[in-house]
Write an enzyme that holds these catalytic residues in place. Sequence first.
Site, PDB file in Angstrom:
ATOM      1  N   ASP A   1      -9.951   0.504  14.802  1.00 43.59           N
ATOM      2  CA  ASP A   1     -10.844   0.447  13.635  1.00 43.59           C
ATOM      3  C   ASP A   1     -12.152   1.196  13.810  1.00 43.59           C
ATOM      4  OD1 ASP A   1      -8.928  -1.172  12.450  1.00 43.59           O
ATOM      5  OD2 ASP A   1      -9.885  -3.018  13.119  1.00 43.59           O
TER       6      ASP A   1
ATOM      7  N   ASN B   1       0.838  -1.211   0.000  1.00 44.82           N
ATOM      8  CA  ASN B   1       0.000   0.000   0.000  1.00 44.82           C
ATOM      9  C   ASN B   1       0.868   1.255   0.000  1.00 44.82           C
ATOM     10  OD1 ASN B   1      -3.066  -0.350   0.191  1.00 44.82           O
ATOM     11  ND2 ASN B   1      -2.289  -1.969   1.519  1.00 44.82           N
TER      12      ASN B   1
ATOM     13  N   GLU C   1      -7.443  -1.855  -2.463  1.00 44.36           N
ATOM     14  CA  GLU C   1      -6.694  -1.021  -1.504  1.00 44.36           C
ATOM     15  C   GLU C   1      -5.700  -0.137  -2.237  1.00 44.36           C
ATOM     16  OE1 GLU C   1      -5.042  -2.968   1.975  1.00 44.36           O
ATOM     17  OE2 GLU C   1      -6.456  -4.610   1.751  1.00 44.36           O
TER      18      GLU C   1
ATOM     19  N   HIS D   1      -8.140  -0.619   6.208  1.00 48.59           N
ATOM     20  CA  HIS D   1      -8.553  -1.902   6.781  1.00 48.59           C
ATOM     21  C   HIS D   1      -9.161  -2.750   5.654  1.00 48.59           C
ATOM     22  CE1 HIS D   1      -9.755  -4.593  10.018  1.00 48.59           C
ATOM     23  NE2 HIS D   1     -10.892  -4.749   9.370  1.00 48.59           N
TER      24      HIS D   1
ATOM     25  N   LYS E   1       1.439  -2.365  15.204  1.00 48.80           N
ATOM     26  CA  LYS E   1       1.546  -1.924  16.600  1.00 48.80           C
ATOM     27  C   LYS E   1       0.496  -0.868  16.894  1.00 48.80           C
ATOM     28  CE  LYS E   1       5.105  -4.389  17.562  1.00 48.80           C
ATOM     29  NZ  LYS E   1       5.081  -5.430  18.592  1.00 48.80           N
TER      30      LYS E   1
HETATM   31  C1  GRF Z   1      -3.371  -4.497   4.052  1.00 48.91           C
HETATM   32  O1  GRF Z   1      -4.211  -5.577   3.816  1.00 48.91           O
HETATM   33  C2  GRF Z   1      -4.090  -3.451   4.870  1.00 48.91           C
HETATM   34  O2  GRF Z   1      -5.463  -3.438   4.654  1.00 48.91           O
HETATM   35  C3  GRF Z   1      -3.789  -3.860   6.270  1.00 48.91           C
HETATM   36  O3  GRF Z   1      -2.498  -4.389   6.244  1.00 48.91           O
HETATM   37  C4  GRF Z   1      -2.199  -4.878   4.943  1.00 48.91           C
HETATM   38  C5  GRF Z   1      -0.919  -4.223   4.530  1.00 48.91           C
HETATM   39  O4  GRF Z   1      -0.411  -4.770   3.355  1.00 48.91           O
HETATM   40  N1  GRF Z   1      -3.935  -2.740   7.178  1.00 48.91           N
HETATM   41  P1  GRF Z   1       0.864  -4.106   2.708  1.00 48.91           P
HETATM   42  O5  GRF Z   1       1.994  -4.138   3.719  1.00 48.91           O
HETATM   43  O6  GRF Z   1       0.487  -2.704   2.327  1.00 48.91           O
HETATM   44  O7  GRF Z   1       1.182  -4.945   1.504  1.00 48.91           O
END
Ligand code: GRF
Length: 197
Positions: A149, A13, A178, A108, A90
Amino acid sequence: MKLGFLASHGGSNMQAILDGCAAGRIPASPALLICNNPGAGALDRAAKAGMPARVLNGKTHPDPADLDAAILDALRAAQVDLVILAGYMKKIGPQLLASYQNRILNIHPALLPKFGGQGMFGMHVHRAVIAAGETESGATVHLIDEVYDEGPILQQARVPVLPADTPETLQLRVLEQEHQLYPDTIAKIATGQIQLP
Ligand code: GRF
């Protein structure tokens, strides 16, 4: 607008956001990555993008209040405006939370308020969605507050849950969304289309 990232693992992400900044789709500059895990793939991605990175964790700062302060100091020193949680495993400390109130974002991998809360991370989420017989899942970008969340939702993306789905196939479909949703939300914040409280 300067972006600070907190990540624990792969950082896909974060990469999507770095790419969005580099391509000019997000009018913001990536300023700093903070990782708790010295083996995180996110650190390699930061190095490739030329973004400074720090490893801060319970080993570098055994006292949780010191760690909280060190993370806050590092973000401030880098003049970070917006903190992006990108797979950060964390809990956010009270000092950071208070100083960056309504300026800490998380993504999320489900349609909050469903399938959130403590223990709902990674594959646990997708397993729970399938076990509940949901026909739809997705991703949520929200602000962070004291409760896991439960901060205000900024944007969501939806995907179907297919009858043949396993947690793994569902995770992939959600992750694709995402990678669109997180950069899009940050672009809208940076351009004022989404106004933070
Ligand atoms: C994602 O699925 C996000 O929704 C969650 O942690 C994961 C992170 O994936 N909070 P990455 O490290 O961005 O590949």
